[in-house]
Design an enzyme around this catalytic site. Structure first.
Site, PDB file in Angstrom:
ATOM      1  N   GLN A 212       0.800  -0.974  -0.285  1.00 54.94           N
ATOM      2  CA  GLN A 212       0.380  -0.018   0.409  1.00 54.94           C
ATOM      3  C   GLN A 212       0.757   1.503   0.239  1.00 54.94           C
ATOM      4  O   GLN A 212      -0.279   2.589  -0.078  1.00 54.94           O
ATOM      5  CB  GLN A 212      -0.934   0.323   0.998  1.00 54.94           C
ATOM      6  CG  GLN A 212      -2.206  -1.227   1.374  1.00 54.94           C
ATOM      7  CD  GLN A 212      -2.817  -1.467   2.207  1.00 54.94           C
ATOM      8  OE1 GLN A 212      -3.362  -0.657   2.944  1.00 54.94           O
ATOM      9  NE2 GLN A 212      -1.669  -1.788   3.505  1.00 54.94           N
TER      10      GLN A 212
ATOM     11  N   HIS B  61      -1.913   1.318  -4.461  1.00 51.34           N
ATOM     12  CA  HIS B  61      -1.755   2.752  -4.293  1.00 51.34           C
ATOM     13  C   HIS B  61      -1.123   3.383  -4.967  1.00 51.34           C
ATOM     14  O   HIS B  61      -1.375   5.299  -5.127  1.00 51.34           O
ATOM     15  CB  HIS B  61      -2.272   2.491  -2.223  1.00 51.34           C
ATOM     16  CG  HIS B  61      -3.165   2.348  -1.715  1.00 51.34           C
ATOM     17  ND1 HIS B  61      -3.097   2.541  -0.339  1.00 51.34           N
ATOM     18  CD2 HIS B  61      -4.086   1.723  -1.985  1.00 51.34           C
ATOM     19  CE1 HIS B  61      -3.940   1.600  -0.005  1.00 51.34           C
ATOM     20  NE2 HIS B  61      -4.738   1.223  -1.007  1.00 51.34           N
TER      21      HIS B  61
ATOM     22  N   GLU C  75       1.871  -1.772  16.802  1.00 54.09           N
ATOM     23  CA  GLU C  75       0.614  -1.802  17.580  1.00 54.09           C
ATOM     24  C   GLU C  75      -0.342  -2.944  17.255  1.00 54.09           C
ATOM     25  O   GLU C  75      -0.338  -3.218  16.199  1.00 54.09           O
ATOM     26  CB  GLU C  75       0.278  -0.531  17.871  1.00 54.09           C
ATOM     27  CG  GLU C  75       0.976   0.428  18.112  1.00 54.09           C
ATOM     28  CD  GLU C  75       0.870   2.197  17.273  1.00 54.09           C
ATOM     29  OE1 GLU C  75      -0.236   3.026  18.267  1.00 54.09           O
ATOM     30  OE2 GLU C  75       1.317   2.409  16.324  1.00 54.09           O
TER      31      GLU C  75
HETATM   32  P1  OAD Z   1      -1.322   3.714   8.991  1.00 61.39           P
HETATM   33  O1  OAD Z   1      -0.791   4.399   8.789  1.00 61.39           O
HETATM   34  O2  OAD Z   1      -2.376   3.183   8.754  1.00 61.39           O
HETATM   35  O3  OAD Z   1      -0.712   1.991   9.817  1.00 61.39           O
HETATM   36  C1  OAD Z   1       0.275   1.304  10.262  1.00 61.39           C
HETATM   37  C2  OAD Z   1       0.962   0.964  11.017  1.00 61.39           C
HETATM   38  O4  OAD Z   1       2.438   0.107  11.072  1.00 61.39           O
HETATM   39  C3  OAD Z   1       0.669   1.097  12.442  1.00 61.39           C
HETATM   40  O5  OAD Z   1      -0.960   0.318  12.826  1.00 61.39           O
HETATM   41  C4  OAD Z   1       1.709   1.198  13.050  1.00 61.39           C
HETATM   42  O6  OAD Z   1       1.598   0.367  14.484  1.00 61.39           O
HETATM   43  C5  OAD Z   1       2.590   0.143  12.671  1.00 61.39           C
HETATM   44  N1  OAD Z   1       4.046   0.236  12.939  1.00 61.39           N
HETATM   45  C6  OAD Z   1       4.678   1.653  12.855  1.00 61.39           C
HETATM   46  N2  OAD Z   1       5.925   1.552  12.759  1.00 61.39           N
HETATM   47  C7  OAD Z   1       5.925   0.329  12.957  1.00 61.39           C
HETATM   48  C8  OAD Z   1       7.438  -0.178  12.356  1.00 61.39           C
HETATM   49  N3  OAD Z   1       8.549   0.036  12.657  1.00 61.39           N
HETATM   50  N4  OAD Z   1       7.088  -1.781  12.197  1.00 61.39           N
HETATM   51  C9  OAD Z   1       6.186  -2.323  12.690  1.00 61.39           C
HETATM   52  N5  OAD Z   1       4.119  -1.949  12.552  1.00 61.39           N
HETATM   53  C10 OAD Z   1       4.893  -0.709  12.470  1.00 61.39           C
HETATM   54  O7  OAD Z   1      -0.672   2.607   6.971  1.00 61.39           O
HETATM   55  P2  OAD Z   1      -1.306   1.574   6.054  1.00 61.39           P
HETATM   56  O8  OAD Z   1      -2.231   0.493   6.879  1.00 61.39           O
HETATM   57  O9  OAD Z   1      -0.129   1.405   5.332  1.00 61.39           O
HETATM   58  O10 OAD Z   1      -3.086   5.310   1.975  1.00 61.39           O
HETATM   59  O11 OAD Z   1      -2.641   2.622   5.900  1.00 61.39           O
HETATM   60  C11 OAD Z   1      -3.164   2.234   4.293  1.00 61.39           C
HETATM   61  C12 OAD Z   1      -3.654   3.267   4.327  1.00 61.39           C
HETATM   62  O12 OAD Z   1      -3.758   4.106   4.707  1.00 61.39           O
HETATM   63  C13 OAD Z   1      -1.975   4.203   3.005  1.00 61.39           C
HETATM   64  O13 OAD Z   1      -1.810   3.461   2.244  1.00 61.39           O
HETATM   65  C14 OAD Z   1      -2.433   5.348   2.508  1.00 61.39           C
HETATM   66  C15 OAD Z   1      -3.640   5.560   3.767  1.00 61.39           C
HETATM   67  O14 OAD Z   1      -4.820   6.646   3.677  1.00 61.39           O
HETATM   68  C16 OAD Z   1      -3.104   5.843   0.362  1.00 61.39           C
HETATM   69  O15 OAD Z   1      -2.135   6.835   0.595  1.00 61.39           O
HETATM   70  C17 OAD Z   1      -3.823   5.917  -0.693  1.00 61.39           C
END
Ligand code: OAD
Length: 254
Positions: free
Chosen positions: A104, A122, A224
């Site tokens: 994503q 994405h 998380e």
């Molecule tokens: P999120 O920001 O929603 O989630 C990221 C997750 O990564 C969170 O649950 C954090 O706890 C976790 N995290 C943070 N640091 C980490 C690490 N070092 N190792 C493992 N996990 C970690 O991001 P996405 O799920 O990618 O869309 O969000 C999905 C979409 O929403 C994105 O692609 C974007 C956004 O709107 C577009 O840009 C179209």
């Protein structure tokens, strides 16, 4: 790059007959210094995503949207792939066609690390397309000066970042490729691994269900608790830069 010192005895126990579908999200790039969207310090906690990441927001204030994505471009170009990205490259080299990475992330770090069996569902931060005509998408690393909205040289419409915004459909060919991969390898040992994603955005949040329906073992690596964590067989909480190399049996120094 240092030579790979890989082994096949990672916790996932991927053998020659296994197939692996990986889904990554913003958390995988967090250790490269890029902010997530919904994790602590996430972009959507301080910025209104409706104004910055939707067709309506772009229509209302394209200069604001370009300022935001120009800053994202600068940060992505400064960032370097981390041990999590590199572990996925190494496992791809080992597994070949039995491996597929769906991300994503729009930051381009998987590609820069060397991933090739990669689908960027994405879109691409370092890509630009026209908001009006079908001018082909171009690679564009420009961070536009504040107030600038680049025009389309073909139709005079407004150019926009080649990312998928809220309310927009994903490329159906990308979703078909995911489905085909699962269908092709069902029946054998099929593993689905999601990493660094909050499980809040569809359709990616539902890939775990598609995989389970094809008999896959499902694993989640996240810092998380993800919204869809309850639908995985195995959950490992922690940083993907450490957990991915160890689950995949790849040296962190690869
Ligand atoms: P999120 O920001 O929603 O989630 C990221 C997750 O990564 C969170 O649950 C954090 O706890 C976790 N995290 C943070 N640091 C980490 C690490 N070092 N190792 C493992 N996990 C970690 O991001 P996405 O799920 O990618 O869309 O969000 C999905 C979409 O929403 C994105 O692609 C974007 C956004 O709107 C577009 O840009 C179209």
């Amino acid at each position: 790059m240092a030579p790979a010192t890989s082994s096949v005895d990672g916790e996932l126990g991927l053998g020659p007959d296994s197939a692996l579908l990986v889904l990554t999200g913003a958390g995988v790039s967090a250790e490269s210094g890029l902010p997530t969207y919904r994790g602590s310090g996430g972009l959507w906690r301080s910025h209104a995503f409706e104004r910055l990441a939707s067709p309506e927001g772009f229509h209302a204030d394209p200069a604001l949207v370009w300022r935001f994505y120009s800053e994202r471009r600068e940060a992505a170009l400064r960032a370097r792939p981390n041990a999590g990205h590199r572990a996925l490259v190494e496992v791809e080299r080992r597994m070949g066609q039995r491996f597929l990475l769906v991300t994503q992330n729009v930051d381009g770090l998987h590609r820069r690390a060397g991933s090739e069996r990669l689908i960027e569902i994405h879109g691409r931060l370092l890509g630009t397309r026209c908001s009006r005509c079908r001018r082909p998408e171009t690679t564009d690393e420009t961070a536009y000066a504040e107030g600038t909205v680049p025009p389309c040289e073909q139709c005079g419409g407004l150019l926009r970042p080649a990312v998928v915004w809220f309310g927009e459909a994903l490329d159906p060919a990308h979703l078909e490729a995911v489905d085909e991969f699962l269908e092709r390898w069902r029946g054998g040992r099929l593993v689905f691994l999601a990493a660094g994603t909050s499980g809040a955005v569809w359709p990616a949040a539902g890939f775990v269900d598609l995989a389970r329906a094809r008999g896959a073992e499902t694993w989640l690596v996240n810092a998380e608790r993800a919204d869809n964590a309850g639908r995985f067989d195995q959950v490992r909480q922690g940083p993907s830069g450490t957990l991915l190399p160890s689950l995949l049996g790849v040296s962190k120094t690869t």
